[in-house]
Design a protein around this motif. Structure first.
Motif, PDB file in Angstrom:
ATOM      1  N   GLY A  12      -9.393  -0.833  -6.124  1.00  0.00           N
ATOM      2  CA  GLY A  12      -9.956   0.212  -5.263  1.00  0.00           C
ATOM      3  C   GLY A  12     -10.077  -0.194  -3.808  1.00  0.00           C
ATOM      4  O   GLY A  12     -10.791   0.444  -3.039  1.00  0.00           O
ATOM      5  N   LYS A  13      -9.372  -1.245  -3.417  1.00  0.00           N
ATOM      6  CA  LYS A  13      -9.479  -1.722  -2.028  1.00  0.00           C
ATOM      7  C   LYS A  13      -9.043  -0.658  -1.021  1.00  0.00           C
ATOM      8  O   LYS A  13      -9.752  -0.381  -0.054  1.00  0.00           O
ATOM      9  CB  LYS A  13      -8.616  -2.982  -1.829  1.00  0.00           C
ATOM     10  N   THR A  14      -7.870  -0.064  -1.290  1.00  0.00           N
ATOM     11  CA  THR A  14      -7.367   0.932  -0.342  1.00  0.00           C
ATOM     12  C   THR A  14      -8.226   2.194  -0.368  1.00  0.00           C
ATOM     13  O   THR A  14      -8.461   2.819   0.671  1.00  0.00           O
ATOM     14  CB  THR A  14      -5.880   1.246  -0.638  1.00  0.00           C
ATOM     15  N   THR A  15      -8.725   2.527  -1.547  1.00  0.00           N
ATOM     16  CA  THR A  15      -9.628   3.679  -1.658  1.00  0.00           C
ATOM     17  C   THR A  15     -10.863   3.465  -0.776  1.00  0.00           C
ATOM     18  O   THR A  15     -11.267   4.361  -0.026  1.00  0.00           O
ATOM     19  CB  THR A  15     -10.061   3.845  -3.140  1.00  0.00           C
ATOM     20  N   ILE A  16     -11.431   2.257  -0.838  1.00  0.00           N
ATOM     21  CA  ILE A  16     -12.621   1.941  -0.033  1.00  0.00           C
ATOM     22  C   ILE A  16     -12.252   1.891   1.458  1.00  0.00           C
ATOM     23  O   ILE A  16     -12.986   2.390   2.309  1.00  0.00           O
ATOM     24  CB  ILE A  16     -13.245   0.619  -0.518  1.00  0.00           C
ATOM     25  N   GLY A 233     -16.267   3.860  -5.040  1.00  0.00           N
ATOM     26  CA  GLY A 233     -15.210   3.954  -4.033  1.00  0.00           C
ATOM     27  C   GLY A 233     -14.565   5.320  -3.929  1.00  0.00           C
ATOM     28  O   GLY A 233     -14.438   5.880  -2.841  1.00  0.00           O
ATOM     29  N   LYS A 234     -14.180   5.858  -5.084  1.00  0.00           N
ATOM     30  CA  LYS A 234     -13.457   7.133  -5.060  1.00  0.00           C
ATOM     31  C   LYS A 234     -14.362   8.253  -4.556  1.00  0.00           C
ATOM     32  O   LYS A 234     -13.941   9.103  -3.769  1.00  0.00           O
ATOM     33  CB  LYS A 234     -12.948   7.450  -6.468  1.00  0.00           C
ATOM     34  N   PHE A 235     -15.598   8.210  -5.006  1.00  0.00           N
ATOM     35  CA  PHE A 235     -16.590   9.192  -4.557  1.00  0.00           C
ATOM     36  C   PHE A 235     -16.792   9.074  -3.038  1.00  0.00           C
ATOM     37  O   PHE A 235     -16.828  10.076  -2.323  1.00  0.00           O
ATOM     38  CB  PHE A 235     -17.900   8.926  -5.322  1.00  0.00           C
TER      39      PHE A 235
HETATM   40  N1  LIG Z   1     -12.443   6.291 -11.405  1.00  0.00           N
HETATM   41  C1  LIG Z   1     -12.301   5.602 -10.270  1.00  0.00           C
HETATM   42  N2  LIG Z   1     -11.057   5.339  -9.833  1.00  0.00           N
HETATM   43  C2  LIG Z   1     -10.917   4.639  -8.690  1.00  0.00           C
HETATM   44  C3  LIG Z   1     -12.036   4.186  -7.944  1.00  0.00           C
HETATM   45  N3  LIG Z   1     -11.573   3.524  -6.867  1.00  0.00           N
HETATM   46  C4  LIG Z   1     -10.231   3.559  -6.945  1.00  0.00           C
HETATM   47  N4  LIG Z   1      -9.824   4.247  -8.042  1.00  0.00           N
HETATM   48  C5  LIG Z   1      -8.429   4.498  -8.464  1.00  0.00           C
HETATM   49  O1  LIG Z   1      -7.788   3.263  -8.730  1.00  0.00           O
HETATM   50  C6  LIG Z   1      -6.426   3.323  -8.338  1.00  0.00           C
HETATM   51  C7  LIG Z   1      -6.095   2.166  -7.413  1.00  0.00           C
HETATM   52  O2  LIG Z   1      -6.863   2.276  -6.215  1.00  0.00           O
HETATM   53  P1  LIG Z   1      -6.433   1.569  -4.869  1.00  0.00           P
HETATM   54  O3  LIG Z   1      -7.489   1.871  -3.890  1.00  0.00           O
HETATM   55  O4  LIG Z   1      -5.035   1.912  -4.518  1.00  0.00           O
HETATM   56  O5  LIG Z   1      -6.532   0.037  -5.328  1.00  0.00           O
HETATM   57  P2  LIG Z   1      -6.040  -1.286  -4.558  1.00  0.00           P
HETATM   58  O6  LIG Z   1      -4.775  -1.691  -5.209  1.00  0.00           O
HETATM   59  O7  LIG Z   1      -7.131  -2.275  -4.808  1.00  0.00           O
HETATM   60  O8  LIG Z   1      -5.882  -0.939  -3.112  1.00  0.00           O
HETATM   61  C8  LIG Z   1      -6.206   4.676  -7.691  1.00  0.00           C
HETATM   62  O9  LIG Z   1      -5.636   5.539  -8.642  1.00  0.00           O
HETATM   63  C9  LIG Z   1      -7.623   5.114  -7.344  1.00  0.00           C
HETATM   64  O10 LIG Z   1      -7.739   6.521  -7.329  1.00  0.00           O
HETATM   65  C10 LIG Z   1     -13.350   4.504  -8.433  1.00  0.00           C
HETATM   66  O11 LIG Z   1     -14.374   4.157  -7.830  1.00  0.00           O
HETATM   67  N5  LIG Z   1     -13.425   5.192  -9.591  1.00  0.00           N
END
Ligand SMILES: Nc1nc2c(ncn2[C@@H]2O[C@H](COP(=O)(O)OP(=O)(O)O)[C@@H](O)[C@H]2O)c(=O)[nH]1
Ligand SMILES: [Mg+2]
Length: 358
Positions: A12-16, A233-235
């Motif tokens: 969730g790094k990019t999501t955050i 993160g997603k929220f």
């Molecule tokens: N259910 C849920 N999914 C999440 C959350 N944060 C990220 N994701 C999902 O995890 C996947 C990878 O997230 P991303 O931010 O790209 O991860 P990164 O590889 O660490 O940058 C995506 O499909 C996001 O939508 C969260 O807090 N809850």
């Protein structure tokens, strides 16, 4: 201040990062890790700057900023293959925010077996320790080679001593964060920017309905001496796309007092022991960041190296005083306008003007 978001893939790094910087970088589940980092600069909200700006009506108002770097997963593999551009970029961060996956996602679980947040932490810590060990051992070899050729200076000997202590620590599987070196040795190896020596925040990323389920996990990290927090993160990413009124409604529902941006700002200032001081005037009202305990010369150097070099004195008053009394003239009459020397320890909320001569 530069803060790097690190962690295993799909935590969730990019999501955050998107939530923090209010951007929309891809968080596709099936996309391979990005080839390069996302970088974003976020202003540090500070009501004091807003109020000083109202008072001085400057041409420019400049908030402090945090630069966030969002990295795809990296570590020991790259360290082994020598210089890697991204690796040295990661090392230039002032601190890390380690993102651990706490949310459930069956598809992702099938693709990446990350295990519990504790397990992910352990994995990353091992990678950091290994990467640091490779760097330290390589350097020792070089130093020994130099000794054979008769290159032996006190500086190199201090470095060697530090590296031996570092290698012992790492071979015990302990991070360099927990190793105290004497100041001269610390200085000799500072340039290596060892991963496991960086201040690190821990962020357990989970869904918004299970924030409170992580208390015991957070306690485990706290017992290890970390500042650990749980976030959704997603929220937060969704919140960051709403206008402020709507966002506030959802935040109130969730019992969140502040945006993720503001919370992470507080956590990283606390982590690094940073404080803010201000410069004011008709041209510019501006916030600056220094480490707690910094003296007036160090603060001057943040503004410009000439100010540190030619430092004469600091003219200084408190934010609270100028807000209470409304003008510098009144502060002078009341004796609240101070002249301070080089050794003066800057306090959070000081308003400073440097007299200098170069
Ligand atoms: N259910 C849920 N999914 C999440 C959350 N944060 C990220 N994701 C999902 O995890 C996947 C990878 O997230 P991303 O931010 O790209 O991860 P990164 O590889 O660490 O940058 C995506 O499909 C996001 O939508 C969260 O807090 N809850
Ligand atoms: Mg990513």
């Amino acid at each position: 201040m530069k803060l790097a978001l690190i962690g295993l893939p799909k935590t969730g790094k990019t999501t955050i990062f998107n939530a923090l910087t209010r951007t929309e970088h891809s968080t596709d589940k099936y996309a391979p890790p990005a080839g390069e980092a996302n970088i974003g600069v976020v202003p540090v909200a500070d009501e004091r700057i807003t109020r000083l700006s109202e008072l001085y009506k400057p041409k420019k108002t400049i908030y402090a900023t945090i630069e966030y770097h969002d990295y795809p997963g990296i570590f020991a593999k790259e360290a082994e293959s020598g210089e890697n551009a991204m690796l040295s970029e990661v090392k230039s961060a002032d601190a890390f925010a380690l993102v651990l996956r706490g949310f459930k996602d069956e598809e992702l679980d099938g693709l990446y077996e990350l295990g519990s947040p504790e397990k992910q932490f352990q994995h990353i810590e091992e990678e950091m320790i290994l990467a640091d060990l490779i760097v330290a051992e390589k350097r020792i070899e070089k130093i020994e080679l130099g000794y054979k050729r008769g290159v032996r200076t006190p500086a190199i000997q201090a470095e060697e001593k530090a590296l031996r202590a570092i290698i012992d620590q790492l071979q015990d599987n302990k991070p360099l964060r927990d190793l105290q070196l004497p100041p001269d040795e610390e200085k000799a190896v500072r340039g290596f920017q060892f991963f496991s020596s960086k201040p690190m925040l821990i962020l357990v990323n989970t869904s918004e309905d299970s924030l409170s389920a992580w208390d015991s996990t957070l306690q485990i990290f706290a017992d290890k001496g970390f500042k650990a927090n749980v976030i959704a993160g997603k929220f937060e990413e969704e919140l960051s796309k709403l206008d402020s009124e709507e966002a506030e409604m959802f935040m109130t529902d969730m019992g969140l007092a502040e945006s993720i941006r503001d919370r992470l700002t507080h956590w990283s200032y606390q982590l690094l022991g940073n404080i803010s001081f201000f410069t004011v005037g008709p041209d510019e009202v501006r916030a600056w960041t220094v480490e707690r305990g910094a003296n007036a010369v160090t603060a001057a150097g943040k503004i410009h190296s000439d100010l540190a070099r030619g430092f004469i004195r600091a003219e200084c008053f408190k934010y609270d005083d100028i807000i209470n009394h409304g003008s510098e003239k009144v502060l002078k009459e009341k004796g609240l306008f101070r002249l301070e020397g080089k050794e003066y320890i800057v306090k959070d909320g000081d308003i400073i003007s440097i007299r200098f001569n170069v």
